[in-house]
Design a protein around this motif. Structure first.
Motif, mmCIF file in Angstrom:
data_model
loop_
_atom_site.group_PDB
_atom_site.id
_atom_site.type_symbol
_atom_site.label_atom_id
_atom_site.label_comp_id
_atom_site.label_asym_id
_atom_site.label_seq_id
_atom_site.Cartn_x
_atom_site.Cartn_y
_atom_site.Cartn_z
ATOM 1 N N UNK A 27 -17.887 -12.861 -8.911
ATOM 2 C CA UNK A 27 -17.060 -11.668 -8.993
ATOM 3 C C UNK A 27 -15.600 -12.025 -8.766
ATOM 4 N N UNK A 28 -14.715 -11.243 -9.348
ATOM 5 C CA UNK A 28 -13.295 -11.335 -9.071
ATOM 6 C C UNK A 28 -12.944 -10.152 -8.169
ATOM 7 N N UNK A 29 -12.180 -10.398 -7.132
ATOM 8 C CA UNK A 29 -11.807 -9.340 -6.195
ATOM 9 C C UNK A 29 -10.687 -8.505 -6.816
ATOM 10 N N UNK A 30 -10.958 -7.224 -7.011
ATOM 11 C CA UNK A 30 -9.945 -6.315 -7.547
ATOM 12 C C UNK A 30 -9.203 -5.581 -6.453
ATOM 13 N N UNK A 31 -9.929 -5.200 -5.400
ATOM 14 C CA UNK A 31 -9.325 -4.522 -4.259
ATOM 15 C C UNK A 31 -10.012 -5.011 -3.005
ATOM 16 N N UNK A 32 -9.279 -5.007 -1.918
ATOM 17 C CA UNK A 32 -9.822 -5.437 -0.644
ATOM 18 C C UNK A 32 -9.115 -4.643 0.452
ATOM 19 N N UNK A 33 -9.851 -4.316 1.506
ATOM 20 C CA UNK A 33 -9.255 -3.578 2.623
ATOM 21 C C UNK A 33 -9.925 -4.006 3.913
ATOM 22 N N UNK A 34 -9.207 -3.861 4.969
ATOM 23 C CA UNK A 34 -9.731 -4.119 6.299
ATOM 24 C C UNK A 34 -9.269 -3.014 7.221
ATOM 25 N N UNK A 35 -9.630 -3.105 8.479
ATOM 26 C CA UNK A 35 -9.193 -2.074 9.417
ATOM 27 C C UNK A 35 -7.670 -2.018 9.503
ATOM 28 N N UNK A 36 -7.169 -0.830 9.653
ATOM 29 C CA UNK A 36 -5.724 -0.667 9.835
ATOM 30 C C UNK A 36 -5.412 -0.820 11.310
ATOM 31 N N UNK A 37 -4.262 -1.389 11.618
ATOM 32 C CA UNK A 37 -3.886 -1.497 13.030
ATOM 33 C C UNK A 37 -3.706 -0.103 13.632
ATOM 34 N N UNK A 38 -4.089 0.028 14.866
ATOM 35 C CA UNK A 38 -3.936 1.321 15.543
ATOM 36 C C UNK A 38 -2.458 1.667 15.644
ATOM 37 N N UNK A 39 -2.137 2.895 15.348
ATOM 38 C CA UNK A 39 -0.752 3.342 15.458
ATOM 39 C C UNK A 39 -0.498 3.764 16.895
ATOM 40 N N UNK A 40 0.675 3.432 17.344
ATOM 41 C CA UNK A 40 1.037 3.844 18.696
ATOM 42 C C UNK A 40 1.156 5.361 18.729
ATOM 43 N N UNK A 41 0.578 5.937 19.758
ATOM 44 C CA UNK A 41 0.679 7.382 19.889
ATOM 45 C C UNK A 41 2.081 7.742 20.363
ATOM 46 N N UNK A 42 2.656 8.683 19.700
ATOM 47 C CA UNK A 42 3.991 9.126 20.071
ATOM 48 C C UNK A 42 3.895 10.478 20.756
ATOM 49 N N UNK A 43 4.645 10.656 21.822
ATOM 50 C CA UNK A 43 4.598 11.969 22.491
ATOM 51 C C UNK A 43 5.139 13.058 21.560
ATOM 52 N N UNK A 44 4.548 14.219 21.644
ATOM 53 C CA UNK A 44 4.990 15.329 20.827
ATOM 54 C C UNK A 44 6.425 15.695 21.174
ATOM 55 N N UNK A 45 7.204 15.952 20.165
ATOM 56 C CA UNK A 45 8.598 16.342 20.427
ATOM 57 C C UNK A 45 8.665 17.842 20.579
ATOM 58 N N UNK A 46 9.464 18.266 21.538
ATOM 59 C CA UNK A 46 9.649 19.701 21.764
ATOM 60 C C UNK A 46 10.749 20.182 20.850
#
Length: 118
Positions: A96-115
């Motif tokens: 097979x030839x690889x057409x698309x590939x994906x892995x886990x995405x890095x966790x995004x840092x949680x940002x505090x909600x802005x008021x």
């Protein structure tokens, strides 16, 4: 673009333990081969006696170079007296030839909600 080679190996249930032992004792020469990207041995879970040997390569040329190497011949010779052949009933190779590939995405840092300022 990467290529994937999947060797489909039929192993009767009474020979599966020996087959797996043979892979655990492999020399691992493929890991040092230029263009090699990944190896996995997949054990069948139910409904089949076919193992899958998955390898991923940077190109078809890289795989062909491995396949024509002395390391490949040694890896597939059965290991001599110390590592008897696993006695698979049959095998065939899927490519097979690889057409698309994906892995886990890095966790995004949680940002505090802005008021909001009103």
């Amino acid at each position: 673009m990467s290529v994937v080679k999947i060797n489909v190996i039929t192993v009767p249930p009474d020979r599966q333990a020996r087959f797996e032992e043979r892979f655990r004792g492999r020399a691992g020469a493929v890991e040092n081969t230029p263009g090699f990207e990944w190896f996995e041995l997949l054990r069948p879970q139910e409904g089949t006696d076919q193992y899958l040997v998955y390898t991923r390569w940077s190109s078809e040329a890289a795989y062909q170079a491995w396949q024509s190497s002395q390391d490949f011949d040694r890896a597939h010779s059965g290991g001599g007296d110390s590592l008897a052949p696993a006695a698979a009933q049959s095998s065939h190779l899927w490519s097979y030839e690889v057409l698309e590939s994906a892995g886990p995405r890095p966790a995004q840092e949680e940002r505090p909600a802005q008021k909001s300022q009103a």
